[in-house]
Design a protein around this motif. Structure first.
Motif, PDB file in Angstrom:
ATOM      1  N   GLN A  63      51.548  34.920 -33.658  1.00  0.00           N
ATOM      2  CA  GLN A  63      50.093  34.839 -33.817  1.00  0.00           C
ATOM      3  C   GLN A  63      49.470  36.219 -33.670  1.00  0.00           C
ATOM      4  O   GLN A  63      49.851  36.990 -32.792  1.00  0.00           O
ATOM      5  CB  GLN A  63      49.490  33.894 -32.775  1.00  0.00           C
ATOM      6  N   LYS A  64      48.485  36.509 -34.534  1.00  0.00           N
ATOM      7  CA  LYS A  64      47.777  37.791 -34.459  1.00  0.00           C
ATOM      8  C   LYS A  64      46.919  37.803 -33.202  1.00  0.00           C
ATOM      9  O   LYS A  64      46.117  36.902 -32.969  1.00  0.00           O
ATOM     10  CB  LYS A  64      46.905  37.991 -35.697  1.00  0.00           C
ATOM     11  N   TYR A 103      51.093  41.227 -32.503  1.00  0.00           N
ATOM     12  CA  TYR A 103      51.471  39.829 -32.658  1.00  0.00           C
ATOM     13  C   TYR A 103      52.099  39.321 -31.372  1.00  0.00           C
ATOM     14  O   TYR A 103      52.834  40.059 -30.697  1.00  0.00           O
ATOM     15  CB  TYR A 103      52.486  39.662 -33.794  1.00  0.00           C
TER      16      TYR A 103
END
Length: 194
Positions: free
Chosen positions: A130-131, A125
């Motif tokens: 956010q991935k 992350y």
């Protein structure tokens, strides 16, 4: 890029010690040979194997391999502040890398982290949450039936093609679960015996 690598290795020298039960590696933390990282539910572990230098995710209950780099000779895996996760033969020497997630970015993200999830998936992350990268979850964690399925009764064939063959009814949430019940209990299948 070269400055980023030099900076990264200077920071790696000040690696923060890991907690034994942590489920994340923060930017500039390393998992060294012989160390393990556990999911928060304790069902999975990420191991930097001292025996062969391979980085592996295991299901704890039966020691099944969920994911592995399948490269050998690593002595440490570093979650870098450029969002790249890298296995090195020697973490002080960038030329000794063995495997990488290939997610480096032209940024310095000191809040980036790698997490071992409760489903066995590894995920990187960004500091913004956010991935960036991830592996697949343990197939055993994937639900057989769609969410919201209601119980019903399904015909199953038990012990097919044997003297004990029998048509029975099983309660399940869907056809796939009925099939799994039949397979697990008798090598059978969902549906009527032929």
């Amino acid at each position: 890029m070269k400055n980023l690598i030099v900076t990264m290795f200077a920071l790696v020298m000040a690696i923060i010690p890991m907690q034994a039960n942590a489920q994340t590696l923060q930017a500039n933390q390393a998992l060294m040979a012989g160390q393990q990282l556990y999911s928060s539910n304790g069902k999975y572990k990420l191991v930097m194997q001292a025996s062969d230098g391979n980085l592996v995710v295991y299901r704890v209950t039966n020691n099944a391999v969920i994911w592995a780099t399948n490269v050998f000779g690593g002595t440490g895996a570093v979650m870098q502040e450029d969002r790249n996760f890298v296995v090195y033969g020697n973490i002080a020497n960038p030329a000794t890398w063995r495997w990488a997630s290939n997610t480096s970015a032209p940024v310095v993200d000191t809040a980036a982290y790698l997490q071992l999830g409760d489903d066995g998936a590894l995920t990187i992350y960004s500091g913004a949450g956010q991935k960036v990268w991830g592996t697949s979850a343990d197939p055993a964690e994937t639900p057989v039936c769609p969410p919201g399925s209601l119980p019903g009764y399904y015909p199953i064939c038990m012990f097919p093609n044997t003297p004990r063959q029998a048509n029975v009814t099983a309660q399940a949430l869907c056809w796939a679960e009925a099939n799994q019940i039949a397979q697990d209990s008798s090598g059978g299948y969902a549906g009527y015996c032929h």
